[in-house]
Motif scaffolding. Structure first.
Motif, PDB file in Angstrom:
ATOM      1  N   GLU A  86       1.159  -1.318  -0.024  1.00  0.00           N
ATOM      2  CA  GLU A  86       0.132  -0.229  -0.044  1.00  0.00           C
ATOM      3  C   GLU A  86       1.213   1.115  -0.049  1.00  0.00           C
ATOM      4  OE1 GLU A  86      -2.611  -0.188   2.560  1.00  0.00           O
ATOM      5  OE2 GLU A  86      -3.532  -2.103   1.956  1.00  0.00           O
ATOM      6  N   GLU A  87       1.842   0.945   0.997  1.00  0.00           N
ATOM      7  CA  GLU A  87       2.951   2.769   0.753  1.00  0.00           C
ATOM      8  C   GLU A  87       3.519   2.505  -0.594  1.00  0.00           C
ATOM      9  OE1 GLU A  87       5.109  -0.928   2.846  1.00  0.00           O
ATOM     10  OE2 GLU A  87       2.947  -0.255   3.097  1.00  0.00           O
ATOM     11  N   ASP A  88       3.249   1.522  -1.405  1.00  0.00           N
ATOM     12  CA  ASP A  88       4.168   1.650  -2.448  1.00  0.00           C
ATOM     13  C   ASP A  88       2.575   2.551  -3.820  1.00  0.00           C
ATOM     14  OD1 ASP A  88       6.580   0.969  -2.169  1.00  0.00           O
ATOM     15  OD2 ASP A  88       5.960  -0.856  -2.940  1.00  0.00           O
ATOM     16  N   ILE A  89       1.366   3.010  -2.904  1.00  0.00           N
ATOM     17  CA  ILE A  89       0.555   3.349  -4.379  1.00  0.00           C
ATOM     18  C   ILE A  89       0.247   5.267  -3.742  1.00  0.00           C
ATOM     19  CG2 ILE A  89      -1.663   3.471  -4.784  1.00  0.00           C
ATOM     20  CD1 ILE A  89      -0.447   0.354  -5.396  1.00  0.00           C
ATOM     21  N   ASP A  90       0.584   5.485  -4.704  1.00  0.00           N
ATOM     22  CA  ASP A  90       0.791   7.017  -5.244  1.00  0.00           C
ATOM     23  C   ASP A  90      -0.118   7.487  -5.602  1.00  0.00           C
ATOM     24  OD1 ASP A  90       1.019   9.886  -5.304  1.00  0.00           O
ATOM     25  OD2 ASP A  90       2.978   9.508  -6.330  1.00  0.00           O
ATOM     26  N   VAL A  91      -1.281   7.798  -4.647  1.00  0.00           N
ATOM     27  CA  VAL A  91      -2.639   8.130  -4.479  1.00  0.00           C
ATOM     28  C   VAL A  91      -2.639   9.219  -5.518  1.00  0.00           C
ATOM     29  CG1 VAL A  91      -3.482   7.772  -2.282  1.00  0.00           C
ATOM     30  CG2 VAL A  91      -2.580  10.427  -2.042  1.00  0.00           C
ATOM     31  N   ASP A  92      -1.787  10.197  -6.151  1.00  0.00           N
ATOM     32  CA  ASP A  92      -1.234  11.372  -6.580  1.00  0.00           C
ATOM     33  C   ASP A  92      -1.219  11.097  -8.192  1.00  0.00           C
ATOM     34  OD1 ASP A  92      -2.389  13.368  -5.126  1.00  0.00           O
ATOM     35  OD2 ASP A  92      -0.357  13.211  -4.587  1.00  0.00           O
ATOM     36  N   ALA A  93      -0.714  10.076  -8.251  1.00  0.00           N
ATOM     37  CA  ALA A  93      -0.124   8.722  -9.658  1.00  0.00           C
ATOM     38  C   ALA A  93      -1.326   8.709 -10.238  1.00  0.00           C
ATOM     39  CB  ALA A  93       0.405   7.738  -9.857  1.00  0.00           C
ATOM     40  N   SER A  94      -1.758   9.103 -11.904  1.00  0.00           N
ATOM     41  CA  SER A  94      -1.970   8.463 -12.569  1.00  0.00           C
ATOM     42  C   SER A  94      -2.434   7.564 -12.651  1.00  0.00           C
ATOM     43  CB  SER A  94      -2.157   9.391 -14.365  1.00  0.00           C
ATOM     44  OG  SER A  94      -2.914   9.026 -15.506  1.00  0.00           O
ATOM     45  N   PHE A  95      -3.831   6.713 -12.503  1.00  0.00           N
ATOM     46  CA  PHE A  95      -4.619   5.241 -13.548  1.00  0.00           C
ATOM     47  C   PHE A  95      -3.182   5.019 -13.934  1.00  0.00           C
ATOM     48  CE2 PHE A  95      -8.235   7.132 -10.506  1.00  0.00           C
ATOM     49  CZ  PHE A  95      -7.939   5.755  -9.288  1.00  0.00           C
ATOM     50  N   ASP A  96      -3.303   5.774 -14.976  1.00  0.00           N
ATOM     51  CA  ASP A  96      -2.530   5.119 -16.461  1.00  0.00           C
ATOM     52  C   ASP A  96      -1.010   4.031 -15.910  1.00  0.00           C
ATOM     53  OD1 ASP A  96      -4.505   5.391 -18.579  1.00  0.00           O
ATOM     54  OD2 ASP A  96      -3.409   7.583 -19.123  1.00  0.00           O
ATOM     55  N   THR A  97      -0.344   4.813 -15.246  1.00  0.00           N
ATOM     56  CA  THR A  97       1.250   4.429 -14.870  1.00  0.00           C
ATOM     57  C   THR A  97       0.804   3.335 -13.768  1.00  0.00           C
ATOM     58  OG1 THR A  97       0.993   5.866 -12.280  1.00  0.00           O
ATOM     59  CG2 THR A  97       2.017   7.120 -13.958  1.00  0.00           C
ATOM     60  N   PHE A  98      -0.423   3.041 -13.098  1.00  0.00           N
ATOM     61  CA  PHE A  98      -0.341   1.524 -12.762  1.00  0.00           C
ATOM     62  C   PHE A  98      -0.916   0.541 -13.785  1.00  0.00           C
ATOM     63  CE2 PHE A  98      -1.779   4.472  -8.996  1.00  0.00           C
ATOM     64  CZ  PHE A  98      -0.797   3.901  -8.386  1.00  0.00           C
ATOM     65  N   GLY A  99      -0.646   0.647 -15.393  1.00  0.00           N
ATOM     66  CA  GLY A  99      -1.003  -0.135 -15.919  1.00  0.00           C
ATOM     67  C   GLY A  99      -2.182  -0.859 -16.236  1.00  0.00           C
ATOM     68  N   LEU A 100      -3.517  -0.094 -15.474  1.00  0.00           N
ATOM     69  CA  LEU A 100      -4.721  -1.164 -15.379  1.00  0.00           C
ATOM     70  C   LEU A 100      -5.210  -0.527 -16.528  1.00  0.00           C
ATOM     71  CD1 LEU A 100      -6.259   0.429 -12.629  1.00  0.00           C
ATOM     72  CD2 LEU A 100      -5.044  -1.570 -12.553  1.00  0.00           C
ATOM     73  N   GLU A 101      -5.750  -1.691 -17.401  1.00  0.00           N
ATOM     74  CA  GLU A 101      -6.420  -1.935 -18.380  1.00  0.00           C
ATOM     75  C   GLU A 101      -8.594  -1.533 -18.794  1.00  0.00           C
ATOM     76  OE1 GLU A 101      -5.819  -5.674 -19.722  1.00  0.00           O
ATOM     77  OE2 GLU A 101      -4.318  -5.360 -20.582  1.00  0.00           O
ATOM     78  N   SER A 102      -8.815  -1.148 -19.352  1.00  0.00           N
ATOM     79  CA  SER A 102     -10.560  -0.681 -19.094  1.00  0.00           C
ATOM     80  C   SER A 102     -11.143  -1.743 -18.214  1.00  0.00           C
ATOM     81  CB  SER A 102     -10.975  -0.391 -20.437  1.00  0.00           C
ATOM     82  OG  SER A 102     -10.647  -1.150 -21.115  1.00  0.00           O
ATOM     83  N   SER A 103     -10.812  -2.554 -18.289  1.00  0.00           N
ATOM     84  CA  SER A 103     -11.421  -3.842 -18.107  1.00  0.00           C
ATOM     85  C   SER A 103     -11.077  -3.689 -16.334  1.00  0.00           C
ATOM     86  CB  SER A 103     -11.275  -5.431 -18.373  1.00  0.00           C
ATOM     87  OG  SER A 103      -9.954  -5.629 -18.403  1.00  0.00           O
ATOM     88  N   SER A 104      -9.883  -3.549 -16.183  1.00  0.00           N
ATOM     89  CA  SER A 104      -9.561  -3.824 -14.352  1.00  0.00           C
ATOM     90  C   SER A 104      -9.770  -2.028 -13.649  1.00  0.00           C
ATOM     91  CB  SER A 104      -8.133  -3.095 -14.445  1.00  0.00           C
ATOM     92  OG  SER A 104      -7.399  -4.260 -15.007  1.00  0.00           O
ATOM     93  N   ILE A 105     -10.230  -1.345 -14.112  1.00  0.00           N
ATOM     94  CA  ILE A 105     -11.034   0.501 -14.364  1.00  0.00           C
ATOM     95  C   ILE A 105     -12.566  -0.441 -14.014  1.00  0.00           C
ATOM     96  CG2 ILE A 105     -11.910   2.485 -15.037  1.00  0.00           C
ATOM     97  CD1 ILE A 105      -8.574   2.639 -16.353  1.00  0.00           C
ATOM     98  N   ALA A 106     -12.950  -0.610 -14.569  1.00  0.00           N
ATOM     99  CA  ALA A 106     -14.810  -0.790 -14.805  1.00  0.00           C
ATOM    100  C   ALA A 106     -14.165  -2.176 -13.551  1.00  0.00           C
ATOM    101  CB  ALA A 106     -15.408  -2.065 -16.094  1.00  0.00           C
ATOM    102  N   ALA A 107     -13.979  -2.803 -13.615  1.00  0.00           N
ATOM    103  CA  ALA A 107     -13.889  -3.536 -12.125  1.00  0.00           C
ATOM    104  C   ALA A 107     -13.513  -3.155 -10.476  1.00  0.00           C
ATOM    105  CB  ALA A 107     -12.761  -4.912 -12.134  1.00  0.00           C
ATOM    106  N   MET A 108     -12.816  -1.984 -10.397  1.00  0.00           N
ATOM    107  CA  MET A 108     -12.635  -1.443  -9.608  1.00  0.00           C
ATOM    108  C   MET A 108     -13.376  -0.790  -9.274  1.00  0.00           C
ATOM    109  SD  MET A 108      -9.319   1.450  -9.079  1.00  0.00           S
ATOM    110  CE  MET A 108      -9.860   2.565 -10.272  1.00  0.00           C
ATOM    111  N   THR A 109     -13.969   0.468 -10.333  1.00  0.00           N
ATOM    112  CA  THR A 109     -15.293   1.118 -10.302  1.00  0.00           C
ATOM    113  C   THR A 109     -16.862   0.833  -9.357  1.00  0.00           C
ATOM    114  OG1 THR A 109     -16.003   1.495 -12.269  1.00  0.00           O
ATOM    115  CG2 THR A 109     -14.684   2.788 -11.441  1.00  0.00           C
TER     116      THR A 109
END
Length: 91
Positions: free
Chosen positions: A26-49
């Protein structure tokens, strides 16, 4: 455990969620970093939301992530839009 909704609770939930999804601390997750920097695909974003909607008890449109592309900006926007509707979140 029942607790009052806050942006901090949602931010912590998103950090924990992405940490599990990406197999990162968790400490490696930057809350100000773009979701793009995490390499999330649209399916992962849909699952997250979708999971975030379930956690909040309030429907969240997955496209909001494209307009507010970091944990901090997403949290701020959802808090502004839904503060009254999502009080009393159950973790």
């Amino acid at each position: 455990m029942s607790e009052q909704f806050s942006g901090e609770n949602m931010e912590a939930w998103l950090v924990s969620y992405l940490g599990r999804m990406l197999d990162k601390k968790e400490e490696d997750i930057d809350v100000d970093a773009s979701f793009d920097t995490f390499g999330l695909e649209s399916s992962s974003i849909a699952a997250m939301t979708g999971d975030l909607s379930d956690w909040l008890g309030q429907e969240i449109d997955p496209t909001i992530v494209y307009e507010h592309p970091s944990i901090s900006s997403l949290t701020q926007q959802i808090t502004r839009l839904h503060r009254r509707e999502i009080r009393g979140v159950i973790e």
